[in-house]
Each structure stands twice: as structure tokens, then as C-alpha cells.
Design a protein around this motif. Sequence first.
Motif, PDB file in Angstrom:
ATOM      1  N   GLY A 262       2.654   7.543  -6.414  1.00  0.00           N
ATOM      2  CA  GLY A 262       1.751   8.603  -6.828  1.00  0.00           C
ATOM      3  C   GLY A 262       2.142   9.993  -6.349  1.00  0.00           C
ATOM      4  O   GLY A 262       1.473  10.972  -6.668  1.00  0.00           O
ATOM      5  N   LEU A 263       3.226  10.093  -5.605  1.00  0.00           N
ATOM      6  CA  LEU A 263       3.635  11.389  -5.072  1.00  0.00           C
ATOM      7  C   LEU A 263       4.355  12.229  -6.122  1.00  0.00           C
ATOM      8  O   LEU A 263       4.988  11.700  -7.035  1.00  0.00           O
TER       9      LEU A 263
ATOM     10  N   GLU B 212       6.893  16.083  -3.062  1.00  0.00           N
ATOM     11  CA  GLU B 212       6.436  15.218  -1.972  1.00  0.00           C
ATOM     12  C   GLU B 212       7.439  14.097  -1.710  1.00  0.00           C
ATOM     13  O   GLU B 212       7.698  13.750  -0.548  1.00  0.00           O
TER      14      GLU B 212
ATOM     15  N   THR C 146       0.830  -1.200   0.000  1.00  0.00           N
ATOM     16  CA  THR C 146       0.000   0.000   0.000  1.00  0.00           C
ATOM     17  C   THR C 146       0.867   1.253   0.000  1.00  0.00           C
ATOM     18  O   THR C 146       0.622   2.197  -0.758  1.00  0.00           O
ATOM     19  N   LEU C 147       1.899   1.252   0.840  1.00  0.00           N
ATOM     20  CA  LEU C 147       2.811   2.393   0.882  1.00  0.00           C
ATOM     21  C   LEU C 147       3.521   2.592  -0.455  1.00  0.00           C
ATOM     22  O   LEU C 147       3.654   3.723  -0.937  1.00  0.00           O
TER      23      LEU C 147
ATOM     24  N   ARG D 209       2.515   1.787  -3.400  1.00  0.00           N
ATOM     25  CA  ARG D 209       1.554   2.321  -4.360  1.00  0.00           C
ATOM     26  C   ARG D 209       1.324   3.817  -4.116  1.00  0.00           C
ATOM     27  O   ARG D 209       1.308   4.618  -5.054  1.00  0.00           O
ATOM     28  N   GLU D 210       1.171   4.184  -2.863  1.00  0.00           N
ATOM     29  CA  GLU D 210       0.957   5.589  -2.529  1.00  0.00           C
ATOM     30  C   GLU D 210       2.179   6.438  -2.887  1.00  0.00           C
ATOM     31  O   GLU D 210       2.055   7.536  -3.413  1.00  0.00           O
TER      32      GLU D 210
END
Length: 66
Positions: free
Chosen positions: A13-14, A18, A6-7, A9-10
Motif C-alpha cells: 500500500g505504500l 515511501e 501484515t508487513l 500487506r502494508e
Amino acid sequence: MSKLETLEREIKGLSVAELTQVRAWLDELEADAWDARIQADSLAGKLDHLIANALEEEAAGRTTPL
């Protein structure tokens, strides 16, 4: 999906800005963990042999002033 997945994937997207912030935060987190480990090892006497060795080297004249 695992937390790590999950991390990942997130993070993908930054934005670049970021990512820079995340990298700086991770660097600080790692440095804090390292400092805590060194302090704990020092308090536990795990570094005493290094101090003794350094003092022996100095007493024997095998050091160079900084």
C-alpha cells in the motif's frame, strides 16, 4: 495473520516514494548488521587466518600495490 503477512500487506500500500524510503532503511539496517557481524568475527579471531594469509602472500611477493 503473521507479522510478515501484515508487513507485506502494508508495504503493498505504500507509494513509490515511501517504498524508496523503506528500501533505503532496509539497506542501512542490513549494512549495520553486516558491520556488526564482521566486527564480532574479527574480535573472536575468526578472520585471523585471512590476515595471516595476506601477510604471507605479501612476504612472498605475490601481491600488487594498489
